[in-house]
Motif scaffolding. Structure first.
Motif, PDB file in Angstrom:
ATOM      1  N   SER A 187      -8.589   9.169   7.825  1.00 29.00           N
ATOM      2  CA  SER A 187      -7.730   8.430   6.952  1.00 29.00           C
ATOM      3  C   SER A 187      -6.424   9.194   6.525  1.00 29.00           C
ATOM      4  CB  SER A 187      -8.590   8.275   5.584  1.00 29.00           C
ATOM      5  OG  SER A 187      -7.940   7.763   4.677  1.00 29.00           O
ATOM      6  N   LEU A 188      -5.429   8.323   6.094  1.00 33.41           N
ATOM      7  CA  LEU A 188      -4.126   9.218   5.818  1.00 33.41           C
ATOM      8  C   LEU A 188      -4.232   9.575   4.141  1.00 33.41           C
ATOM      9  CD1 LEU A 188      -1.492   7.006   7.428  1.00 33.41           C
ATOM     10  CD2 LEU A 188      -2.240   9.222   8.186  1.00 33.41           C
ATOM     11  N   THR A 189      -5.458   9.110   3.659  1.00 28.38           N
ATOM     12  CA  THR A 189      -5.340   9.538   2.031  1.00 28.38           C
ATOM     13  C   THR A 189      -5.573  11.005   1.810  1.00 28.38           C
ATOM     14  OG1 THR A 189      -6.808   7.330   1.828  1.00 28.38           O
ATOM     15  CG2 THR A 189      -6.614   8.860   0.179  1.00 28.38           C
ATOM     16  N   SER A 190      -4.949  11.646   0.807  1.00 27.23           N
ATOM     17  CA  SER A 190      -4.635  12.932   0.694  1.00 27.23           C
ATOM     18  C   SER A 190      -6.046  13.441   0.071  1.00 27.23           C
ATOM     19  CB  SER A 190      -3.612  13.321  -0.164  1.00 27.23           C
ATOM     20  OG  SER A 190      -3.679  14.443  -0.655  1.00 27.23           O
ATOM     21  N   PRO A 191      -6.526  14.640   0.401  1.00 26.72           N
ATOM     22  CA  PRO A 191      -7.730  15.205  -0.144  1.00 26.72           C
ATOM     23  C   PRO A 191      -7.570  15.841  -1.472  1.00 26.72           C
ATOM     24  CG  PRO A 191      -6.918  16.639   1.458  1.00 26.72           C
ATOM     25  CD  PRO A 191      -6.072  15.279   1.529  1.00 26.72           C
ATOM     26  N   VAL A 192      -6.311  15.797  -1.927  1.00 25.13           N
ATOM     27  CA  VAL A 192      -5.814  16.344  -3.235  1.00 25.13           C
ATOM     28  C   VAL A 192      -5.652  14.957  -4.217  1.00 25.13           C
ATOM     29  CG1 VAL A 192      -4.221  17.616  -4.418  1.00 25.13           C
ATOM     30  CG2 VAL A 192      -4.815  18.187  -2.198  1.00 25.13           C
ATOM     31  N   LYS A 193      -6.478  15.082  -5.211  1.00 30.62           N
ATOM     32  CA  LYS A 193      -6.523  13.977  -6.201  1.00 30.62           C
ATOM     33  C   LYS A 193      -5.340  14.122  -7.106  1.00 30.62           C
ATOM     34  CE  LYS A 193     -10.142  11.863  -4.317  1.00 30.62           C
ATOM     35  NZ  LYS A 193      -9.601  10.463  -3.652  1.00 30.62           N
ATOM     36  N   THR A 194      -4.569  13.033  -7.123  1.00 32.08           N
ATOM     37  CA  THR A 194      -3.320  13.176  -8.101  1.00 32.08           C
ATOM     38  C   THR A 194      -3.519  11.856  -9.299  1.00 32.08           C
ATOM     39  OG1 THR A 194      -1.927  11.831  -6.864  1.00 32.08           O
ATOM     40  CG2 THR A 194      -1.898  13.968  -6.494  1.00 32.08           C
ATOM     41  N   ARG A 195      -2.735  12.071 -10.196  1.00 31.43           N
ATOM     42  CA  ARG A 195      -2.638  10.671 -11.159  1.00 31.43           C
ATOM     43  C   ARG A 195      -2.435   9.348 -10.584  1.00 31.43           C
ATOM     44  NH1 ARG A 195       0.911  13.289 -16.235  1.00 31.43           N
ATOM     45  NH2 ARG A 195      -0.646  14.816 -17.134  1.00 31.43           N
ATOM     46  N   PRO A 201      -2.492   1.229  -9.818  1.00 29.15           N
ATOM     47  CA  PRO A 201      -2.982  -0.025  -9.036  1.00 29.15           C
ATOM     48  C   PRO A 201      -2.155  -0.179  -7.720  1.00 29.15           C
ATOM     49  CG  PRO A 201      -2.458  -0.585 -11.462  1.00 29.15           C
ATOM     50  CD  PRO A 201      -1.940   0.946 -11.171  1.00 29.15           C
ATOM     51  N   ALA A 202      -2.807  -0.272  -6.615  1.00 25.49           N
ATOM     52  CA  ALA A 202      -2.184  -0.253  -5.372  1.00 25.49           C
ATOM     53  C   ALA A 202      -1.185  -1.260  -5.317  1.00 25.49           C
ATOM     54  CB  ALA A 202      -3.217  -0.639  -4.390  1.00 25.49           C
ATOM     55  N   ALA A 249       0.945  -2.334  -7.670  1.00 31.28           N
ATOM     56  CA  ALA A 249       2.315  -1.518  -8.342  1.00 31.28           C
ATOM     57  C   ALA A 249       2.925  -0.775  -7.343  1.00 31.28           C
ATOM     58  CB  ALA A 249       1.677  -1.087  -9.609  1.00 31.28           C
ATOM     59  N   LYS A 250       2.165   0.262  -6.806  1.00 40.54           N
ATOM     60  CA  LYS A 250       2.527   0.978  -5.833  1.00 40.54           C
ATOM     61  C   LYS A 250       3.222   0.531  -4.816  1.00 40.54           C
ATOM     62  CE  LYS A 250      -1.084   3.654  -5.806  1.00 40.54           C
ATOM     63  NZ  LYS A 250      -2.010   4.854  -5.692  1.00 40.54           N
ATOM     64  N   LEU A 251       2.674  -0.595  -4.034  1.00 38.16           N
ATOM     65  CA  LEU A 251       3.531  -1.119  -2.896  1.00 38.16           C
ATOM     66  C   LEU A 251       4.557  -1.962  -3.298  1.00 38.16           C
ATOM     67  CD1 LEU A 251       0.191  -2.582  -1.176  1.00 38.16           C
ATOM     68  CD2 LEU A 251       1.712  -0.727  -0.389  1.00 38.16           C
ATOM     69  N   LEU A 252       4.542  -2.692  -4.706  1.00 33.63           N
ATOM     70  CA  LEU A 252       5.948  -3.211  -5.089  1.00 33.63           C
ATOM     71  C   LEU A 252       6.955  -2.216  -5.414  1.00 33.63           C
ATOM     72  CD1 LEU A 252       7.060  -5.841  -6.193  1.00 33.63           C
ATOM     73  CD2 LEU A 252       5.993  -5.328  -8.526  1.00 33.63           C
ATOM     74  N   GLY A 253       6.591  -0.990  -6.029  1.00 38.07           N
ATOM     75  CA  GLY A 253       7.588   0.134  -6.015  1.00 38.07           C
ATOM     76  C   GLY A 253       7.960   0.430  -4.743  1.00 38.07           C
ATOM     77  N   MET A 295      -1.081   8.226   1.170  1.00 33.18           N
ATOM     78  CA  MET A 295      -1.573   9.219   0.635  1.00 33.18           C
ATOM     79  C   MET A 295      -2.443   9.318  -0.654  1.00 33.18           C
ATOM     80  SD  MET A 295       0.990  12.223   1.653  1.00 33.18           S
ATOM     81  CE  MET A 295       0.055  13.658   0.926  1.00 33.18           C
ATOM     82  N   THR A 296      -2.071   8.158  -1.509  1.00 33.85           N
ATOM     83  CA  THR A 296      -2.579   8.142  -2.953  1.00 33.85           C
ATOM     84  C   THR A 296      -2.980   6.873  -3.103  1.00 33.85           C
ATOM     85  OG1 THR A 296      -0.484   7.262  -3.643  1.00 33.85           O
ATOM     86  CG2 THR A 296      -0.732   9.710  -3.882  1.00 33.85           C
TER      87      THR A 296
END
Length: 205
Positions: A3-11, A16-17, A19-23, A108-109
């Motif tokens: 997976s490309l998801t980061s192992p470090v958790k962030t805010r 919402p996915a 909102a991030k894709l729209l941004g 990543m997030t």
């Protein structure tokens, strides 16, 4: 597959996915509509700041995912310098790096399941028109999953060449890389058929 998801958790992991894709779409449009170098430099610096906020581990993890871009960066810069368009080359290079870095930041997030859920909601109205959005979902998921796998195999081929020859690998690893990619595709196709495939496959038989 990895997976490309980061192992470090962030805010941002909790945002919402959609909102991030729209941004990401808005930011990409802004990058490609700005012809000024200072705008691209500011955007690149802001993106680097976003990478560094969660810590050094997150920063290193994200920057490693951008390493496959360096051949394109060199090619673009060399071409524009040779054609006396260094300013334009710098703008295009920074724009490309920032856009890909922002997209990488989203992946990543954001979990793969969350992104697929967004695509599912977008494509759902088209299912009434006969669109097989299950195949589209799977294709998008496989691209996201297999991109780092193929990148790692390409790097392994290059290292294997360097261990056996003094010359740089260059174009010589293209054919074995294509063979590896086709072999992986064949194995995935067999796995899909073993699990029933898609409705379209059943109709053909």
């Amino acid at each position: 597959m990895i997976s490309l998801t980061s192992p470090v958790k962030t805010r941002a992991h909790g945002w919402p996915a959609g909102a991030k894709l729209l941004g990401l779409c808005v930011a990409s449009v802004g990058l490609f509509s700005a012809p000024y170098l200072w705008v691209q430099m500011a955007a690149a610096a802001t993106t680097l700041l976003l990478y560094s906020l969660p810590g050094q581990v997150f920063l290193r993890f994200g920057l490693r995912r951008l390493l496959p871009l360096w051949p394109f960066v060199v090619l673009v810069l060399v071409w524009h310098v040779a054609t006396s368009a260094a300013y334009l080359g710098a703008v295009i290079t920074l724009r490309m790096l920032t856009a890909v870095a922002l997209a990488n930041l989203v992946t990543m997030t954001t979990s793969l399941e969350a992104m697929m859920d967004v695509f599912r909601r977008i494509l759902r109205p088209f299912s009434r028109m006969g669109l097989n959005f299950r195949a589209i979902e799977l294709a998008a998921a496989m691209v996201i999953r297999f991109t780092p796998v193929l990148a790692e195999k390409g790097a392994a081929l290059t290292l294997a060449w360097r261990a056996r020859a003094r010359r740089r690998a260059g174009w010589r690893v293209i054919v074995p890389f294509m063979v590896l990619a086709l072999d992986d595709a064949d194995h995935v196709a067999d796995a899909l058929r073993a699990r029933g495939g898609f409705d379209t496959d059943k109709e053909r038989h």
